[in-house]
Design an enzyme around this catalytic site. Structure first.
Site, PDB file in Angstrom:
ATOM      1  N   ASP A 162       3.005   0.025   9.739  1.00 44.46           N
ATOM      2  CA  ASP A 162       3.916  -0.287   8.581  1.00 44.46           C
ATOM      3  C   ASP A 162       3.929   1.173   7.806  1.00 44.46           C
ATOM      4  O   ASP A 162       3.277   1.973   8.190  1.00 44.46           O
ATOM      5  CB  ASP A 162       3.135  -1.235   7.618  1.00 44.46           C
ATOM      6  CG  ASP A 162       1.657  -0.805   7.318  1.00 44.46           C
ATOM      7  OD1 ASP A 162       0.828  -0.163   8.149  1.00 44.46           O
ATOM      8  OD2 ASP A 162       1.175  -0.915   6.016  1.00 44.46           O
ATOM      9  N   GLU A 163       4.943   1.087   6.863  1.00 46.35           N
ATOM     10  CA  GLU A 163       5.077   2.519   6.077  1.00 46.35           C
ATOM     11  C   GLU A 163       4.873   3.518   6.905  1.00 46.35           C
ATOM     12  O   GLU A 163       3.990   4.393   6.398  1.00 46.35           O
ATOM     13  CB  GLU A 163       4.109   2.193   4.941  1.00 46.35           C
ATOM     14  CG  GLU A 163       4.389   0.965   4.228  1.00 46.35           C
ATOM     15  CD  GLU A 163       3.509   0.985   2.733  1.00 46.35           C
ATOM     16  OE1 GLU A 163       3.779   0.778   1.777  1.00 46.35           O
ATOM     17  OE2 GLU A 163       2.197   0.960   3.018  1.00 46.35           O
ATOM     18  N   VAL A 164       5.584   3.951   7.697  1.00 45.27           N
ATOM     19  CA  VAL A 164       5.627   5.167   8.412  1.00 45.27           C
ATOM     20  C   VAL A 164       6.816   6.245   7.565  1.00 45.27           C
ATOM     21  O   VAL A 164       7.802   6.127   7.597  1.00 45.27           O
ATOM     22  CB  VAL A 164       6.232   5.097   9.991  1.00 45.27           C
ATOM     23  CG1 VAL A 164       5.943   6.490  10.610  1.00 45.27           C
ATOM     24  CG2 VAL A 164       5.721   3.972  10.409  1.00 45.27           C
ATOM     25  N   THR A 211       0.923  -1.204   0.024  1.00 43.66           N
ATOM     26  CA  THR A 211       0.084  -0.010   0.101  1.00 43.66           C
ATOM     27  C   THR A 211       0.984   1.232  -0.034  1.00 43.66           C
ATOM     28  O   THR A 211       1.901   1.201   0.235  1.00 43.66           O
ATOM     29  CB  THR A 211      -0.778  -0.012   1.188  1.00 43.66           C
ATOM     30  OG1 THR A 211       0.172   0.062   2.538  1.00 43.66           O
ATOM     31  CG2 THR A 211      -1.680  -1.253   1.264  1.00 43.66           C
TER      32      THR A 211
END
Ligand SMILES: *[C@@H]1O[C@H](CO)[C@@H](O)[C@H](O)[C@H]1NC(C)=O
Ligand SMILES: *[C@@H]1O[C@H](CO)[C@@H](O)[C@H](O)[C@H]1NC(C)=O
Ligand SMILES: *[C@@H]1O[C@H](CO)[C@@H](O)[C@H](O)[C@H]1NC(C)=O
Ligand SMILES: *[C@@H]1O[C@H](CO)[C@@H](O)[C@H](O)[C@H]1NC(C)=O
Ligand SMILES: *[C@@H]1O[C@H](CO)[C@@H](O)[C@H](O)[C@H]1NC(C)=O
Length: 615
Positions: free
Chosen positions: A261-263, A57
């Protein structure tokens, strides 16, 4: 912002080299282990022909080039053919027959150990609710279905679909579930013996909350709602309230997934800037775990692993991360090791006693898809089984299980991707494979039965043909599983969409009488316009009928808001285009005298000039 872009660039560049080295290394291992795979490399070429492989994402799409790998594989393939010994050849002849059948079925060739299939203990199906919740009557049919396919639980990602209350009331979407809905969902899950694992984001992907003005002060970067600032007390208060509200409605869960996730934005605010990024991340995890443990000491906590991939083993050991969380290692592209290299696995097994895997049955190969490619998702799943078998032995307590993810959008702001009912066949393949530890002809009856398919008339015909029918429209359209009408609708949409695109391309690009130029200058020939638009009414009504059929079919699965959104994104744009072309053709037809050439260039273009004198 600049430094952020730079860092992204660097990460991509760094990855590229690592990946090249890792794939070379990996190919060597594969080559060493089994020659036969290289010969039958049909499935790897599918992956390689992808220029860009997307990883899950997010607004920042992580991608890598895969061309380089194929040249290494080619070289190794040539070497393998030359050096093959007799023993391997005999083994291969025995496998050839079943390989032929599998090739006919289009089952990706992944060399799982036939004598010792790896079956993950826990098999969670991920329901990504993000602004498009299935209605309860649909879940009532879905839960028993996935149970029959071997699921042991559901990873329930609420996002804005949870009925937040009090100070968080405004975080919930207008069509969020009610507390009663959630109690009913839990009852339905229990009736099907499915364990619920709630998922709430607590660091990155906080768009659903931080987009609101009233929570903007919690952002890491003032103008971006992507990530929470971990250094403010108010942020932790916010997380605590969120967790309390979710846990209050899930009193007996064993696991809680806290996202992370995905910080993308970290270490940017004035306070965070002073801290090393890795420490910031680990410290926030510790804080969130403390919040959960203070009230729910026995709940085990899961995090997505991607932010840990580049944190050093020592840093993780220093904070005893293994005692705090269990990582869920996610890769949705075919080649798992390309994204999580053996060195990362070594690190994980040194830090954690156990870990989870995450594959995908939808929502991984394109943000605007409406039907998943079951073959690619099956390959991802089979490769995960292979990887899990190999890696589980390194972890003290083995691997805890797998979540088969089904992303509904790539992030809060993205349009809808493949809907759940359209993806049931893909889910069936991946989940049955996970439940058995393999996927081959022997699962034919199970698959057809669980999807409620009619008895095959020709027993000899392949029950699936993933190479030519990767969406399964041909083979599984006559099945009556819950949501089958939406599945069939996507096939119908596909057909009218092909025709619509061809028509639009013809009108606007290929033919010379209704291009932008003709329309701007009101300059065409009625005769030609009539000819070009002769199919327009039929196409227009065809599209309107698909929209009507969508309302019908989707009504079994979604509320009117979700149906409306999907139609607006998938069908309405064509209706608008057709209407515009109809209007333009009427105008062009109404002209009965035309100016002498040259025609004046549009004013805007005169300003741009392009170095040509136009007046
Ligand atoms: C399917 O795979 C399993 C496990 O490897 C094996 O035992 C079985 O014989 C296979 N069946 C067919 C029809 O290939
Ligand atoms: C929610 O939003 C409304 C309208 O923007 C605002 O008036 C209200 O104060 C907010 N509620 C809370 C609990 O902050
Ligand atoms: C959804 O739309 C249908 C068709 O217009 C209508 O009959 C139904 O009442 C609507 N449902 C809700 C929950 O608004
Ligand atoms: C087409 O023309 C009709 C009638 O003039 C108008 O209502 C409509 O908005 C137009 N549609 C488009 C897409 O331009
Ligand atoms: C095109 O021509 C018609 C008929 O003469 C006229 O009504 C219309 O305004 C013109 N449109 C443009 C964009 O020039």
């Amino acid at each position: 912002m600049n430094s952020y872009m730079q860092r992204l660039g660097w990460t991509a560049w760094r990855k590229k080299t690592t990946i090249l080295v890792a794939t070379g290394f990996l190919s060597l291992i594969i080559f060493g282990l089994q020659f036969s795979r290289l010969e039958n490399s049909d499935s790897t070429t599918t992956a390689q022909s992808e220029k860009l492989i997307r990883m899950k994402t997010g607004d920042h799409i992580k991608f890598i080039e895969s061309n380089k790998k194929s040249s290494i594989a080619d070289l190794l393939g040539q070497a393998a053919n030359g050096e093959e010994d007799g023993k391997m050849k005999a083994k291969r002849d025995g496998e050839r027959e079943s390989n032929d059948i599998e090739r006919q079925l289009g089952i990706p060739d992944v060399n799982l150990d036939p004598n010792n299939p790896y079956i993950p203990n826990r098999r969670l199906v991920h329901l990504d609710l993000k602004g498009a919740p299935p209605i309860i009557p649909y879940l009532r049919k879905l839960f028993p279905l996935i149970r029959r396919m071997g699921a042991t639980g559901v990873l329930l990602e609420y996002e804005d679909m949870f009925p937040f209350s009090g100070p968080l009331k405004n975080v919930s979407a207008g069509n969020a579930y009610t507390a009663d809905n959630i109690r009913e969902i839990l009852n339905l899950a229990e009736a099907s013996q499915l364990e619920i694992v709630p998922l709430i984001q607590t660091f990155g992907h906080m768009e659903f909350a931080l987009k609101h003005r009233e929570f903007a002060h919690l952002r890491e970067v003032p103008n971006s709602p992507q990530a929470l600032c971990p250094s403010r007390k108010t942020s932790l208060d916010f997380v605590r309230t969120m967790i309390d509200q979710v846990m209050a409605l899930h009193p007996s869960v064993k696991y809680l997934h806290i996202g992370c996730d995905e910080v993308f934005q970290m270490g940017e605010c004035d306070t965070c800037r002073l801290e090393i990024r890795d420490n910031l991340f680990l410290k926030h995890i510790r804080n969130v775990v403390d919040i959960v443990r203070s009230k729910y000491p026995s709940v085990k906590i899961i995090v997505w692993d991607d932010m840990l991939r580049h944190i050093s083993q020592q840093a993780m050991l220093d904070v005893k991360l293994g005692e705090l969380v269990e990582p869920m290692v996610w890769v949705y592209a075919e080649d798992i090791y390309r994204f999580v290299q053996p060195t990362i696995w070594e690190k994980y097994s040194a830090v954690f006693e156990t870990a989870w895997a995450a594959s995908a049955f939808k929502g991984a190969f394109g943000e605007t898809l409406y039907i998943p490619n079951a073959r690619r998702h099956l390959e991802n799943t089979l490769r995960w089984l292979d990887t899990m078998a190999a890696q589980s032995v390194a972890f003290k307590r083995g691997l805890s299980g797998i979540a088969i993810t089904g992303w509904q959008r790539y992030d809060h702001f993205a349009v809808l991707c493949e809907l759940l009912p359209a993806s049931i066949p893909s889910l069936a393949l991946t989940l049955l494979a996970t439940t058995h530890g393999y996927f081959n002809l022997s699962l034919k009856d199970k698959l057809l039965k669980v999807l409620d398919c009619p008895e095959p008339t020709l027993d000899a015909a392949p029950f699936i043909a993933l190479t030519t029918d990767p969406f399964l429209w041909e083979k599984l359209s006559r099945c009556s599983f819950p949501g089958n009408r939406v599945f069939r609708l996507t096939n119908r949409l596909h057909n009218v969409e092909l025709e619509a695109r061809e028509f639009l391309d013809l009108i606007e690009r290929q033919k010379g009488w209704m291009t932008g130029y003709n329309v701007r200058h009101n300059y065409s020939l009625g005769l030609r316009v009539d000819e070009l638009t002769v199919d327009l009414p039929r196409l227009y009504h065809g599209m309107v009928n698909v929209a009507r059929a969508a309302v019908e079919a989707m009504g079994d699965c979604f509320d009117n808001h979700t149906i409306g959104e999907w139609i607006e994104q998938r069908i309405y744009p064509y209706i608008v285009d057709f209407e515009r072309i109809e209007n333009e053709s009427a105008v062009l037809r109404s002209v009965d005298s035309w100016p002498a050439r040259p025609l004046p260039a549009p004013v805007k273009m005169q300003k741009l000039a392009f170095g040509v004198g136009l007046h």
